[in-house]
Design an enzyme around this catalytic site. Structure first.
Site, PDB file in Angstrom:
ATOM      1  N   THR A 195       0.829  -1.210   0.000  1.00 40.41           N
ATOM      2  CA  THR A 195       0.000   0.000   0.000  1.00 40.41           C
ATOM      3  C   THR A 195       0.859   1.254   0.000  1.00 40.41           C
ATOM      4  O   THR A 195       0.616   2.193  -0.771  1.00 40.41           O
ATOM      5  CB  THR A 195      -0.945   0.002   1.223  1.00 40.41           C
ATOM      6  OG1 THR A 195      -1.912  -1.042   1.059  1.00 40.41           O
ATOM      7  CG2 THR A 195      -1.666   1.339   1.350  1.00 40.41           C
ATOM      8  N   ASN A 212      -5.713  -8.999  -8.020  1.00 43.27           N
ATOM      9  CA  ASN A 212      -5.720  -9.711  -6.745  1.00 43.27           C
ATOM     10  C   ASN A 212      -7.026 -10.439  -6.470  1.00 43.27           C
ATOM     11  O   ASN A 212      -7.080 -11.306  -5.600  1.00 43.27           O
ATOM     12  CB  ASN A 212      -5.433  -8.739  -5.598  1.00 43.27           C
ATOM     13  CG  ASN A 212      -6.407  -7.573  -5.579  1.00 43.27           C
ATOM     14  OD1 ASN A 212      -6.452  -6.783  -6.522  1.00 43.27           O
ATOM     15  ND2 ASN A 212      -7.190  -7.454  -4.528  1.00 43.27           N
ATOM     16  N   GLN A 218       0.605  -9.096  -6.234  1.00 48.40           N
ATOM     17  CA  GLN A 218       0.133 -10.475  -6.360  1.00 48.40           C
ATOM     18  C   GLN A 218       0.981 -11.297  -7.324  1.00 48.40           C
ATOM     19  O   GLN A 218       1.040 -12.519  -7.217  1.00 48.40           O
ATOM     20  CB  GLN A 218      -1.332 -10.504  -6.813  1.00 48.40           C
ATOM     21  CG  GLN A 218      -2.321 -10.177  -5.721  1.00 48.40           C
ATOM     22  CD  GLN A 218      -2.346 -11.195  -4.600  1.00 48.40           C
ATOM     23  OE1 GLN A 218      -1.913 -12.337  -4.749  1.00 48.40           O
ATOM     24  NE2 GLN A 218      -2.848 -10.790  -3.443  1.00 48.40           N
ATOM     25  N   SER A 249       5.405  -6.762  -2.180  1.00 45.97           N
ATOM     26  CA  SER A 249       5.149  -6.868  -0.742  1.00 45.97           C
ATOM     27  C   SER A 249       5.643  -8.202  -0.229  1.00 45.97           C
ATOM     28  O   SER A 249       5.625  -9.209  -0.953  1.00 45.97           O
ATOM     29  CB  SER A 249       3.650  -6.724  -0.468  1.00 45.97           C
ATOM     30  OG  SER A 249       3.367  -6.839   0.909  1.00 45.97           O
ATOM     31  N   THR A 275      13.320   5.161  10.276  1.00 38.22           N
ATOM     32  CA  THR A 275      14.231   4.041  10.476  1.00 38.22           C
ATOM     33  C   THR A 275      13.671   2.781   9.806  1.00 38.22           C
ATOM     34  O   THR A 275      12.510   2.437   9.989  1.00 38.22           O
ATOM     35  CB  THR A 275      14.423   3.774  11.977  1.00 38.22           C
ATOM     36  OG1 THR A 275      14.957   4.956  12.591  1.00 38.22           O
ATOM     37  CG2 THR A 275      15.381   2.612  12.209  1.00 38.22           C
ATOM     38  N   CYS A 309      -8.884  -6.308   1.830  1.00 38.90           N
ATOM     39  CA  CYS A 309      -9.229  -4.977   2.332  1.00 38.90           C
ATOM     40  C   CYS A 309     -10.732  -4.752   2.366  1.00 38.90           C
ATOM     41  O   CYS A 309     -11.219  -3.832   3.002  1.00 38.90           O
ATOM     42  CB  CYS A 309      -8.577  -3.906   1.453  1.00 38.90           C
ATOM     43  SG  CYS A 309      -6.788  -4.010   1.415  1.00 38.90           S
TER      44      CYS A 309
END
Length: 377
Positions: A70, A149, A177, A197, A235, A323
């Site tokens: 995202t 997806n 995906q 991801s 970080t 989602c």
């Protein structure tokens, strides 16, 4: 329990957890610190960057680590558009994108950008000709996902990319995906930005990456320190990034084997339904689809009814994107495909992963067939 919702998230691979452990215990320095603890952490970070870059066919400096897909999508779309607003304020995307893309585009509209949402056909495919017609002199960015997806349809990314490259228009693809099940090489694929991801490929949640081509303008969306070469402050999630690199290497090494396994599972599931003689409709492109996603409708059995009955039988599936799967709203992807109402209202997404076996997939398919026979109207 049979878990068939790997498109939503995947269990962490044991070797990934093992690779992360030292960075959760002994290697705790800040990668930006100059002392020995920091240098040791920095070495782990840059090794992970090198590994991800190698898998994507990219240069290490083009990989920006994020908190997930995202954020990578938001960084590409909002940051890419804002950095080019002096050239134009028109963006193109498709109507079947993940909400990380659609909501980022909606945010741009609030900032005064104009967004064209391309339609798709009944298989979920974008038309290259319609995209060409949508391009304007003030178009600065196009974002089209690699593989959907929800229904798995693979878009004509190479053709779109070549067309846009000739016109010097920045092209982003959400490959969240597709990563791990499709070969993605940005030295050959004509894209300028690509999102991936970790938790979709048996890595940890909370980490992803954006491939950002060297010459692509970007406006940072997180302001703070000078991390990630001044492109993303904050970080770095070092343990997560190390786990991401390990998961990516395992997926790349096992890709051929995994894809063959997922295709076998898909065919096994369909074979059970054919033999059972139930009515079903496979959603998505019949040939150009991701191997691990099977979206199918059972007219006469409402989606929520099917999912509830499957869950009671110990089988986890989904109604669509993770989602939105907790919502009773119809899938925006299936609506964009203009499917018949009974098809849309009975759609279920089964998605396979490395922990599944053909036998349990067949068991899930038989249970699904039994539910259809029992409750279909």
């Amino acid at each position: 329990m049979i878990y068939l919702d790997h498109a939503a998230t995947t269990p962490v691979h044991p070797r990934v957890a093992e690779a992360m452990h030292p960075y959760l215990t002994n290697v705790y320095g800040n990668p930006s610190s100059l002392h020995g603890f920091g240098r040791e952490a920095r070495m782990g970070l840059e090794r992970a960057r090198d590994r991800i870059a190698h898998i994507l066919g990219a240069e290490p400096q083009t990989i920006v680590f994020t908190s997930g897909g995202t954020e990578a999508d938001n960084m590409a779309i909002i940051g890419g558009a804002m950095a080019q607003q002096d050239r134009g304020r028109h963006v193109i995307t498709s109507s079947v994108e993940h909400h990380a893309v659609l909501h980022a585009c909606a945010h741009l509209e609030q900032l005064g950008f104009e967004v064209t949402y391309l339609p798709v056909d009944e298989t979920g495919m974008v038309s290259l000709e319609e995209l060409k017609q949508a391009v304007r002199p003030d178009t600065v960015l196009v974002s089209i996902m690699y593989g959907n997806n929800e229904v798995g349809t693979i878009q004509p990314i190479e053709e779109i990319g070549r067309f846009l490259r000739e016109r010097n228009i920045v092209f982003h693809t959400d490959a969240v995906q597709a990563f791990g099940v499709m070969p993605l090489n940005v030295s050959e694929l004509p894209v300028d930005m690509l999102s991936v991801s970790a938790h979709k490929i048996n890595g940890p949640k909370g980490v992803g990456a954006l491939y950002l081509g060297r010459k692509v303008p970007i406006q940072p969306h997180l302001h703070g320190g000078k991390q990630e070469r001044n492109r993303r402050g904050g970080t770095e999630n070092l343990a997560g990034i190390v786990g991401f690199a390990e998961a990516a290497e395992i997926a790349a090494r096992e890709m051929e084997e995994r894809v063959a396994k997922y295709r076998q599972m898909r065919e096994a599931m369909l074979a059970v339904w054919r033999e059972a003689g139930i009515a079903y409709h496979v959603n998505g492109h019949p040939e150009r689809h991701l191997p691990h996603i099977l979206n199918v409708s059972f007219p006469g059995v409402h989606t929520e009814t099917m999912l509830m009955n499957l869950d009671l039988a110990g089988i986890a599936a989904a109604s669509g994107s993770a989602c939105t799967s907790g919502s009773l709203e119809l899938s925006h992807v299936l609506q964009a495909m203009c499917l018949d109402d009974p098809v849309m209202r009975s759609a279920v997404r089964f998605s396979f992963g490395i922990t599944n076996t053909v036998e349990e997939v067949e068991q899930a398919a038989q249970t699904t067939a039994d539910i259809v026979k029992r409750v279909a109207r």
